[in-house]
Write an enzyme that holds these catalytic residues in place. Structure first.
Site, short mmCIF file in Angstrom:
data_model
loop_
_atom_site.label_atom_id
_atom_site.label_comp_id
_atom_site.label_asym_id
_atom_site.label_seq_id
_atom_site.Cartn_x
_atom_site.Cartn_y
_atom_site.Cartn_z
N ASP A 47 -61.43 31.30 48.18
CA ASP A 47 -61.43 32.41 49.05
C ASP A 47 -62.66 33.09 49.35
OD1 ASP A 47 -58.89 31.68 48.45
OD2 ASP A 47 -58.40 33.68 47.64
N LYS A 55 -53.20 29.15 51.42
CA LYS A 55 -52.23 29.78 50.44
C LYS A 55 -51.75 31.17 50.73
CE LYS A 55 -56.07 31.13 47.27
NZ LYS A 55 -55.82 32.60 47.21
N CYS A 105 -58.21 35.28 41.87
CA CYS A 105 -57.94 33.95 42.37
C CYS A 105 -58.78 32.81 41.87
CB CYS A 105 -58.25 33.93 43.86
SG CYS A 105 -56.78 35.17 44.72
#
Length: 197
Positions: free
Chosen positions: A16, A105, A147
């Protein structure tokens, strides 16, 4: 016949690293742009250590109660990582990264872990790693307390030797970073700076 143990087949998972989580983004973390630059420099210098490089991206379409107009910043958040927007793309610092696998995602769910996403061929992250015969992963990116942590916990849960490179990630807050590192260590994730990796 040599008794040397063969080196593990290793992947770098870049979690990310998107403008949405960096200064000026919808869910900015102080230091995000520096992490992006540091990850890019590390990957460029050490690409030969990895069988594959994987990126994950929050790519939210309609993630339900993950988004809120009145977020609690625990289970709900302001809109971020909006699919198709510039801030959901990979950070410009990663322009030369050329990942082998790109996982998106969270389209219709929270999607904290990279293992909840799929690549353009519909493969899960686990399938992509298995296809490449990966046995070990290094996890970096944004953010350590969320994450990165979830991705690393899922990786070690799948039996992969898992490291988080501690200087190539950053938590939302020092307190949440401390908690994340305790959880990771308890699960068997190795915490190490990239200089010692």
């Amino acid at each position: 016949m040599s008794d040397a143990v063969p080196a593990s087949v290793r992947a770098l998972i870049v979690v990310d690293v998107q403008p949405t989580f960096c200064e000026g983004g919808e869910l900015a973390v102080d230091g995000g742009n520096q992490v992006a630059a540091d990850v890019a420099a590390y990957a460029a210098a050490h690409r030969d250590r990895y069988e594959i490089v994987v990126t994950t991206q929050d790519w939210h379409v309609d993630p339900g109660d993950h988004f809120s107009d009145h977020p609690d910043f625990v289970d709900s958040w302001p809109p971020h990582g909006l699919a198709g927007t510039p801030n959901a793309e990979l950070h410009p610092a990663l322009a030369d990264l050329r990942p082998d696998v790109s996982v998106k995602k969270g389209q219709y769910a929270h999607g904290y872990s990279g293992f909840e996403g799929t690549d353009a061929d519909g493969r899960t992250l686990e399938q992509a790693l298995r296809d490449a015969r990966v046995e070990a992963v290094d996890v970096v990116g944004l953010v350590e307390s969320h994450c990165v942590k979830r991705t690393a916990l899922d990786a070690v849960g799948l039996g992969l030797a898992t490291r988080v490179l501690t200087d190539l990630t950053i938590p939302v807050s020092p307190e949440q970073g401390e908690q994340a590192r305790a959880e990771l260590a308890a699960a068997g994730v190795e915490l190490t700076p990239s200089t010692a990796a």
